[in-house]
Design an enzyme around this catalytic site. Structure first.
Site, PDB file in Angstrom:
ATOM      1  CG  HIS A 133      -1.514   1.317   1.562  1.00 58.58           C
ATOM      2  ND1 HIS A 133      -2.512   1.906   0.804  1.00 58.58           N
ATOM      3  CD2 HIS A 133      -1.250   2.202   2.575  1.00 58.58           C
ATOM      4  CE1 HIS A 133      -2.847   3.072   1.328  1.00 58.58           C
ATOM      5  NE2 HIS A 133      -2.085   3.285   2.400  1.00 58.58           N
ATOM      6  CB  THR A 177       5.742  25.025   7.081  1.00 65.81           C
ATOM      7  OG1 THR A 177       6.827  24.180   6.702  1.00 65.81           O
ATOM      8  CG2 THR A 177       4.434  24.372   6.663  1.00 65.81           C
ATOM      9  CD1 TRP A 237       7.027   3.206   4.440  1.00 62.48           C
ATOM     10  CD2 TRP A 237       8.175   4.042   2.721  1.00 62.48           C
ATOM     11  NE1 TRP A 237       7.450   4.467   4.786  1.00 62.48           N
ATOM     12  CE2 TRP A 237       8.163   5.014   3.740  1.00 62.48           C
ATOM     13  CE3 TRP A 237       8.840   4.353   1.531  1.00 62.48           C
ATOM     14  CZ2 TRP A 237       8.788   6.247   3.623  1.00 62.48           C
ATOM     15  CZ3 TRP A 237       9.462   5.591   1.411  1.00 62.48           C
ATOM     16  CH2 TRP A 237       9.439   6.522   2.450  1.00 62.48           C
ATOM     17  CG  ASP A 286       6.751  18.400 -26.174  1.00 65.23           C
ATOM     18  OD1 ASP A 286       6.853  17.943 -25.026  1.00 65.23           O
ATOM     19  OD2 ASP A 286       6.164  17.805 -27.088  1.00 65.23           O
ATOM     20  CB  SER A 342      10.829   6.130 -14.036  1.00 67.62           C
ATOM     21  OG  SER A 342       9.715   6.938 -14.318  1.00 67.62           O
ATOM     22  CB  SER A 343      11.940   9.417 -10.012  1.00 66.49           C
ATOM     23  OG  SER A 343      10.840   8.651  -9.641  1.00 66.49           O
ATOM     24  CG  HIS A 346      12.730  14.016  12.336  1.00 70.99           C
ATOM     25  ND1 HIS A 346      12.614  15.209  11.666  1.00 70.99           N
ATOM     26  CD2 HIS A 346      12.054  13.124  11.568  1.00 70.99           C
ATOM     27  CE1 HIS A 346      11.914  15.050  10.576  1.00 70.99           C
ATOM     28  NE2 HIS A 346      11.556  13.799  10.498  1.00 70.99           N
ATOM     29  CG  HIS A 347      12.110   9.733  10.057  1.00 71.67           C
ATOM     30  ND1 HIS A 347      10.780   9.635   9.766  1.00 71.67           N
ATOM     31  CD2 HIS A 347      12.570  10.793   9.343  1.00 71.67           C
ATOM     32  CE1 HIS A 347      10.438  10.583   8.912  1.00 71.67           C
ATOM     33  NE2 HIS A 347      11.506  11.304   8.639  1.00 71.67           N
ATOM     34  CG  HIS A 391      12.467  14.314   6.464  1.00 68.72           C
ATOM     35  ND1 HIS A 391      11.426  13.867   7.253  1.00 68.72           N
ATOM     36  CD2 HIS A 391      12.282  15.638   6.337  1.00 68.72           C
ATOM     37  CE1 HIS A 391      10.668  14.872   7.605  1.00 68.72           C
ATOM     38  NE2 HIS A 391      11.156  15.967   7.069  1.00 68.72           N
ATOM     39  CD  GLU A 401       9.884  10.046  -2.142  1.00 71.70           C
ATOM     40  OE1 GLU A 401      10.879  10.414  -2.804  1.00 71.70           O
ATOM     41  OE2 GLU A 401       8.792   9.740  -2.650  1.00 71.70           O
TER      42      GLU A 401
END
Length: 524
Positions: A76, A327, A141, A105, A168-169, A301-302, A252, A254
């Site tokens: 998911h 932000t 993930w 283009d 691809s990205s 921080h993760h 992060h 990402e």
């Protein structure tokens, strides 16, 4: 800005049918394919989420076995991140950036075609792992070792698929940068570019910087599994925490790859429906660049709970909180743009307003998680699940839906059904909160994430959350029906579909002709 001429005639000798889509180099065709692919992946990833929510509807094991449940949570996330949200933003970039900067283009059209077709190939490989002996990846993930190394036959195929999707990205990002820097209309300086173009330019640099880091991390996993290295094995002198550092150095930024283009979309839509210019354009550009820079220095921080020196905890805690400043600048500017504006509330504006309110909730819960001692309590609970879904669903997905409604008249030449769109919005905004808000309570009460069964004290809020999940899923079918209706016909859209809209894309007819800006427009 001056208008220019358009070629409405189809070119003789151009392929038709499936071959047209296979070999097309037209940015609008490729943009449409990206968007439709991302919609298909959104529905598939949503179906996987419903399997999860159905299993969690009440305590006990009812519908799927625990190993398949873990595969669903892993797939998911991979499908939604790499198959739905990222391709949707790339599709919007393909469709709109050339129109917004006055280019005929994308700069590298053949590479553009390749970067799209790698995507379905990569996902075919990834999804095929669900049917392999041992099933698909089930380690989350993040693919942490040593859990990820217990994957069966699927393991090398997952790594291969991630490499293909990463290539691809990167190809798509190179195209975006080359187009923006080289093909802007005469007179369009960098500080005259629409905010959506600016946010995508910064996002593209982020992608080129971090996708190779992910590729390196998963390649090290591969060599640990098959070539005798021990990068992440303590038995051989390695360290599994090293993987977490490398992964989150990618992971992060990402998160910001998934949200910065959304900021550009909201900064485009709010001025249109407030009928006022965007407040603080320059500060929005600098705030976006600041967020991108800060995203590289907050990764740990993760990982507060893996154990790190106090100085490290303090550095990553304060640097994470610092992101609230740019932000906050953005939220302040959006609110200031609306202040005393002549606002109307069509579907794009409703989704944009919901984005501002609900994304801010996700931001606040992010601040709570940034506080190291508090994070020790919330870590790996449903509070984290609620936090990132408020960022990625009511943030990224709502922005994509806002963009789809905003530019749909330009893509199809027809106005969509506002009545169906209002139904879609109100059902989405109600059920998404029924789905995710109770997960804050579950997390604060201590329910761990990624479990198929749970203690009975969590039953009530899980039942509410699952009802919200099915309601939100059903609401998205309204959007699919609305989209089909709009493509097939409806009220003819004018070139400038929205009264308050501005920008080069609204100078071309609706639907946008196959070829645009053969003569570059002049921006004054």
């Amino acid at each position: 800005m001056t208008a220019t001429t358009y070629d409405h005639a189809a070119h003789e000798g151009e392929p038709t049918g499936f071959k047209r889509w296979l070999v097309t180099t037209n940015h609008k065709d490729i943009g449409s394919m990206y968007l439709l692919f991302s919609l298909a992946m959104f529905l598939l990833g949503g179906a996987m989420a419903l399997v999860i929510r159905a299993e969690l509807f009440q305590p006990g094991l009812q519908i799927v076995d625990p190993y398949f449940f873990n595969q669903m949570t892993t797939m998911h996330a991979l499908v939604m991140i790499f198959g739905a949200v990222m391709p949707a933003f790339t599709g919007l970039a393909n469709w709109m950036i050339p129109l917004m900067v006055g280019a005929p283009d994308m700069a590298l059209p053949r590479m553009n075609n390749w970067s799209f077709w790698l995507l379905p190939f990569g996902f075919a490989v990834l999804l095929s792992t669900l049917f392999m002996p041992g099933g698909g990846p089930a380690g989350g993930w993040t693919m942490y070792p040593p859990l990820m190394l217990q994957t069966g036959t699927a393991f090398p195929f997952v790594i291969f698929a991630i490499h293909v999707l990463g290539i691809s990205s990167i190809m798509g990002s190179i195209n975006v940068i080359a187009t923006i820097l080289n093909m802007r209309a005469p007179g369009m300086s960098l500080m005259k570019m629409p905010l959506f173009v600016w946010t995508w330019l910064i996002t593209a640099y982020l992608m080129i910087a971090v996708m190779p880091v992910l590729a390196g991390a998963v390649t090290m996993l591969l060599t640990d599994q098959y070539f005798g290295t021990t990068f992440f094995s303590a038995a051989g002198g390695g360290d599994p925490v090293l993987y977490q550092h490398i992964f989150w150095f990618f992971g992060h930024p990402e998160v910001y790859i998934l949200i910065l283009p959304a900021f550009g979309i909201i900064s485009t839509i709010i001025p249109t429906f407030a009928r006022k210019p965007l407040f603080g354009y320059s500060s929005m550009v600098y705030a976006t660049a600041s967020i991108a820079f800060l995203s590289f220095i907050v990764w740990a921080h993760h990982m507060f709970t893996v154990g790190m020196p106090l100085a490290g905890e303090l550095f990553f805690m304060y640097s994470t909180m610092l992101i609230a400043v740019p932000t906050g600048v953005k939220v302040f500017n959006w609110v200031s743009t609306m202040w005393r504006g002549a606002m109307t509330f069509e579907a794009p504006m409703l989704f944009a307003l919901a984005f501002v309110f609900l994304f801010t909730i996700g931001g606040f819960s992010g601040l709570m998680l940034a506080i190291a001692p508090a994070d020790f309590q919330y870590h790996d609970t449903y509070f984290v699940v609620a936090h990132f879904h408020y960022v990625l669903v009511t943030g990224a997905v709502f922005a994509i839906l806002a963009a789809a409604y905003y530019w749909m008249p330009k893509w199809t030449g027809h106005m969509y059904s506002e009545r169906l769109a209002q139904w879609h919005f109100w059902m989405s905004v109600i059920f998404v909160n029924v789905l995710f808000f109770p997960q804050h309570f579950l997390g604060l009460a201590g329910m761990p994430r990624r479990i198929p069964d749970y203690s009975v004290q969590f039953a009530d809020w899980n039942m509410v959350s699952s009802i919200g999940g099915f309601g939100f899923g059903f609401a998205q079918l309204i959007f699919v029906w609305l989209l089909i209706k709009c493509i097939r016909g409806g009220q003819q859209a004018e070139a400038k579909a929205w009264e308050g809209a501005s920008g080069l894309e609204w100078d071309v007819p609706s639907p946008a002709p196959h070829h645009t800006f053969d003569t570059p427009p002049v921006v004054r």
